[in-house]
Design an enzyme around this catalytic site. Structure first.
Site, PDB file in Angstrom:
ATOM      1  CG  HIS A  38       3.659  -4.929  -5.905  1.00  0.00           C
ATOM      2  ND1 HIS A  38       3.471  -3.699  -6.246  1.00  0.00           N
ATOM      3  CD2 HIS A  38       2.588  -5.479  -6.185  1.00  0.00           C
ATOM      4  CE1 HIS A  38       2.399  -3.368  -6.488  1.00  0.00           C
ATOM      5  NE2 HIS A  38       1.664  -4.446  -6.297  1.00  0.00           N
TER       6      HIS A  38
HETATM    7  P1  TYD Z   1       1.798   0.333  -4.589  1.00  0.00           P
HETATM    8  O1  TYD Z   1       0.957  -0.823  -4.415  1.00  0.00           O
HETATM    9  O2  TYD Z   1       3.132  -0.034  -4.426  1.00  0.00           O
HETATM   10  O3  TYD Z   1       1.562   1.088  -5.916  1.00  0.00           O
HETATM   11  P2  TYD Z   1       1.621   0.647  -7.639  1.00  0.00           P
HETATM   12  O4  TYD Z   1       1.611  -0.884  -7.854  1.00  0.00           O
HETATM   13  O5  TYD Z   1       0.405   1.212  -8.051  1.00  0.00           O
HETATM   14  O6  TYD Z   1       2.776   1.217  -8.265  1.00  0.00           O
HETATM   15  O7  TYD Z   1       1.726   1.337  -3.662  1.00  0.00           O
HETATM   16  C1  TYD Z   1       2.197   2.833  -3.674  1.00  0.00           C
HETATM   17  C2  TYD Z   1       1.945   3.317  -1.975  1.00  0.00           C
HETATM   18  O8  TYD Z   1       0.767   3.586  -1.898  1.00  0.00           O
HETATM   19  C3  TYD Z   1       2.478   2.331  -0.953  1.00  0.00           C
HETATM   20  O9  TYD Z   1       3.094   3.029  -0.001  1.00  0.00           O
HETATM   21  C4  TYD Z   1       1.496   1.575  -0.428  1.00  0.00           C
HETATM   22  C5  TYD Z   1       0.236   2.849  -0.708  1.00  0.00           C
HETATM   23  N1  TYD Z   1      -0.927   1.971  -0.811  1.00  0.00           N
HETATM   24  C6  TYD Z   1      -1.939   2.310   0.267  1.00  0.00           C
HETATM   25  O10 TYD Z   1      -1.868   2.729   1.062  1.00  0.00           O
HETATM   26  N2  TYD Z   1      -3.355   1.632   0.142  1.00  0.00           N
HETATM   27  C7  TYD Z   1      -3.683   1.054  -1.323  1.00  0.00           C
HETATM   28  O11 TYD Z   1      -4.706   0.419  -1.365  1.00  0.00           O
HETATM   29  C8  TYD Z   1      -2.343   0.863  -2.170  1.00  0.00           C
HETATM   30  C9  TYD Z   1      -2.890   0.310  -3.612  1.00  0.00           C
HETATM   31  C10 TYD Z   1      -1.350   1.490  -1.991  1.00  0.00           C
END
Ligand code: TYD
Length: 144
Positions: free
Chosen positions: A59
């Protein structure tokens, strides 16, 4: 620091000082505005990475600024600004990479007890995410 030059936009390295004394262990410190180029509002970490095939990230953010570290093990960070793309091998616990705005980032190839630590300039806001790659290319006005 002899790190591979960063060629994508809105990125760069952050090198933390390491304090070593007669005791065991190494102390590394990060202060908002001093060591990372923003006030730190949120810190999160990713551990328990047990599947070598895992891929995280995938992302970009519209405004959020972050710095990502690999404080144990290693992984590969793939950065893409819509024009240029590069892989950075993350293995030094005190060398972080800035994930500025509009930078598509993917973390993969996690090895040996990898622990990722991320500091961020803002609280979690889902509306700041761009999770679709085609939408990202349009958003940054990519010529690809
Ligand atoms: P995501 O940012 O997609 O994870 P990564 O990039 O590490 O693979 O986040 C995964 C899930 O966690 C998504 O449902 C959002 C949640 N999340 C939070 O609630 N708070 C946060 O600070 C982060 C980073 C993610």
């Amino acid at each position: 620091m002899d790190n591979k030059p960063i060629i994508v936009k809105n990125s760069g390295y952050v090198e933390l000082k390491r304090i070593v004394d007669e005791r065991d262990g190494v102390l590394s410190i990060m202060e908002g505005q001093h060591d990372v180029p923003f006030d730190i509002k949120r810190v999160y970490y990713i551990n328990n990475l047990e599947n070598l095939q895992s891929v995280r990230g995938k992302h970009a953010h519209k405004e959020l600024k972050q710095v990502i570290f690999c404080i144990n093990g290693s992984f590969v960070l793939t950065l893409d600004d819509g024009e240029k793309k590069q892989d950075i091998h993350m293995w030094r616990d005190n060398v972080g990479v800035i994930l500025g705005k509009e930078l598509w980032h993917t973390m993969h190839s996690f090895l040996s007890g990898c622990v990722l630590l991320v500091v961020a300039s803002d609280f979690y806001k889902e509306e700041d995410y761009i999770r679709d790659y085609e939408e990202f290319l349009n958003y940054v006005g990519s010529t690809k």
